[in-house]
Design an enzyme around this catalytic site. Structure first.
Site, PDB file in Angstrom:
ATOM      1  NE  ARG A  46      -3.688  -0.142   2.284  1.00 54.84           N
ATOM      2  CZ  ARG A  46      -4.784  -0.407   2.989  1.00 54.84           C
ATOM      3  NH1 ARG A  46      -5.054   0.298   4.074  1.00 54.84           N
ATOM      4  NH2 ARG A  46      -5.595  -1.391   2.640  1.00 54.84           N
TER       5      ARG A  46
ATOM      6  CE  LYS B 120      -7.827 -10.653   2.229  1.00 53.11           C
ATOM      7  NZ  LYS B 120      -7.750  -9.498   1.302  1.00 53.11           N
TER       8      LYS B 120
ATOM      9  CE  LYS C  96      -2.037  -5.246   2.500  1.00 60.50           C
ATOM     10  NZ  LYS C  96      -3.024  -6.085   1.799  1.00 60.50           N
TER      11      LYS C  96
ATOM     12  CB  THR D 256     -11.194  -8.682  -5.493  1.00 63.86           C
ATOM     13  OG1 THR D 256      -9.791  -8.949  -5.463  1.00 63.86           O
ATOM     14  CG2 THR D 256     -11.648  -8.237  -4.109  1.00 63.86           C
TER      15      THR D 256
ATOM     16  N   GLY E 115     -18.220   2.789  -2.036  1.00 62.33           N
ATOM     17  CA  GLY E 115     -16.933   2.786  -2.724  1.00 62.33           C
ATOM     18  C   GLY E 115     -17.065   2.250  -4.134  1.00 62.33           C
TER      19      GLY E 115
ATOM     20  CE  LYS F 233      -7.120  -0.960  -8.137  1.00 58.54           C
ATOM     21  NZ  LYS F 233      -5.678  -1.394  -8.195  1.00 58.54           N
ATOM     22  CB  VAL F 234     -12.979  -4.118  -5.674  1.00 56.98           C
ATOM     23  CG1 VAL F 234     -13.914  -5.258  -5.272  1.00 56.98           C
ATOM     24  CG2 VAL F 234     -11.546  -4.628  -5.767  1.00 56.98           C
TER      25      VAL F 234
ATOM     26  CG  ASP G 188     -16.009   6.575  -4.732  1.00 56.39           C
ATOM     27  OD1 ASP G 188     -15.612   5.403  -4.660  1.00 56.39           O
ATOM     28  OD2 ASP G 188     -15.225   7.552  -4.795  1.00 56.39           O
TER      29      ASP G 188
ATOM     30  CB  SER H  42     -14.308  -5.827  -1.773  1.00 62.88           C
ATOM     31  OG  SER H  42     -14.387  -4.415  -1.965  1.00 62.88           O
TER      32      SER H  42
END
Length: 389
Positions: A75, A99, A111, A181, A211, A214-215, A234, A292
């Site tokens: 990130r 996950k 991460k 996803t 939101g 992308k997903v 959003d 998501s």
């Protein structure tokens, strides 16, 4: 921090819940010793990376490698402090352990975060420097895109290390992870529909999507194909406008501040974490929460409260695992058919979690945590067998 539990050196693994960073987290983290933070969340390794020439400031956190090498995205965000970045990467990497366990892939949790403004501070040199640091871990950590980064960014990083996944197809990767996803979240919604209404059909159902990135935008398109009506919010109004223009009869814009409180069948958080908190949980007007976003519960008590209210919660790190399944498969030789089948199996896994939740009268997040802990116990026991030199 309330409700937080950590891995012990001995097994079995204790139940856990993953929460996002918030103001209380930052206050608790400030001034703490890094080893104290690692002990708090049960981490194996934390690496601080600095390259002055490119301006790189990054932190890599490896949480648990019982199941295999750590896997998790990178990130990039303009964190207000190093403490804030550290808190975020520790929580996110810890979530990846669960996950990976829920998705039944042979990887552990890790991460990375890069401190910087993704709109201003990116450069090929920065990502190549990051690639060198990742390469120096000799396969203990594999990474790819997350919020603020793109597959194209890691084309540069991949010049320095083979430990990058989710690259563009033109560079040997499997492509955009948002596709899988979103598909996994849709499978979660269908499983939820079976439990609530006796059929997996989403036709005529109303889904509030928080939101449209992308997903989220891909999920809206899938839902419209299924015959659902979408209420979309959003912070970037242009994204919502684009979806309304594409689907004028099926998409309606709603306020980003109150999207969680609109009357709907399913609420789908697809943006930041901590969406289900003391305030919002009492304002929900939905039958289920399926989305998501990572770390949707601000604290485990909010998962308990959803259970008390009779609102089905699809644990986020199960239903959003499609992208993880995709990039994990790259490392063993990508097979699209195999990946699609495993992503669709999220449907069956969630039905199992709902059944365990009902039979044991426990919140769904506790049910999936128990299942993952059992898998990790089994793997840890198997790996006691010496393979020889």
């Amino acid at each position: 921090m309330m409700g937080m539990k950590q891995f012990k050196a001995d097994w079995p693994v204790k139940e856990t819940v993953i929460r996002p960073v918030d103001q209380r987290d930052s206050e608790e983290t400030a001034g703490k010793d890094v080893f104290e933070m690692m002990d708090k969340y049960g981490h194996e390794q934390v690496i601080f990376c600095r390259h002055r020439g490119s301006g790189l400031k990054a932190i890599i956190a490896i949480h648990n490698t019982t199941m295999g090498p750590a896997l998790g995205g990178c990130r990039m965000a303009p964190y207000g402090s190093t403490d804030e970045a550290l808190e975020d990467v520790l929580r996110l990497s810890r979530g990846m352990t669960y996950k990976c366990g829920a998705a039944d892939v042979d990887f552990g949790g890790g991460k990375a975060v890069i401190i910087g403004d993704p709109k201003r501070d990116k450069s090929p040199e920065l990502f190549r420097a990051f690639g060198r640091f990742v390469g120096g871990l000799n396969g203990r950590f594999y990474t790819g895109t997350d919020m603020g980064t793109s597959p194209e960014d890691f084309v540069h990083a991949a010049r320095e290390s083979k430990c990058f996944v989710g690259l563009p197809e033109s560079h040997g990767g499997s492509g955009d992870t948002s596709v899988l996803t979103a598909l996994g979240v849709l499978q979660g919604m269908k499983a939820t529909a079976v439990v609530l209404w006796g059929s997996e059909s989403l036709a005529g159902r109303t889904v509030a999507v928080q939101g449209a990135g992308k997903v989220g935008s891909r999920l809206v398109r899938l839902l419209v194909e299924e015959g659902a009506r979408c209420l979309v919010a959003d912070v970037d109004g242009g994204r919502v406008d684009a979806l309304r223009e594409e689907f004028p009869d099926a998409v309606e814009a709603v306020d980003v501040a109150t999207v969680h409180a609109v009357s709907c069948d399913i609420f789908a958080p697809c943006a930041g974490g901590g969406v289900i908190n003391d305030k919002t949980v009492e304002e929900l007007k939905c039958r289920a929460v399926v989305g998501s976003a990572n770390n949707q519960l601000e604290d485990d008590r909010h998962g308990d409260r959803l259970h008390e209210l009779g609102i089905l919660y699809a644990p986020d790190y199960l239903v959003n695992a499609g992208g993880l399944i995709q990039v994990a498969d790259e490392l063993s030789g990508y097979n699209e058919e195999r990946v699609m089948a495993k992503t669709r199996s999220i449907y069956d896994m969630l039905l199992k979690i709902y059944r365990l939740s009902r039979e044991q009268d426990i919140p769904t997040y506790r049910a999936v945590d128990r299942l993952v802990a059992k898998r990790m116990e089994q793997v840890a026991d198997l790996r006691r067998i010496f393979l020889g030199l």
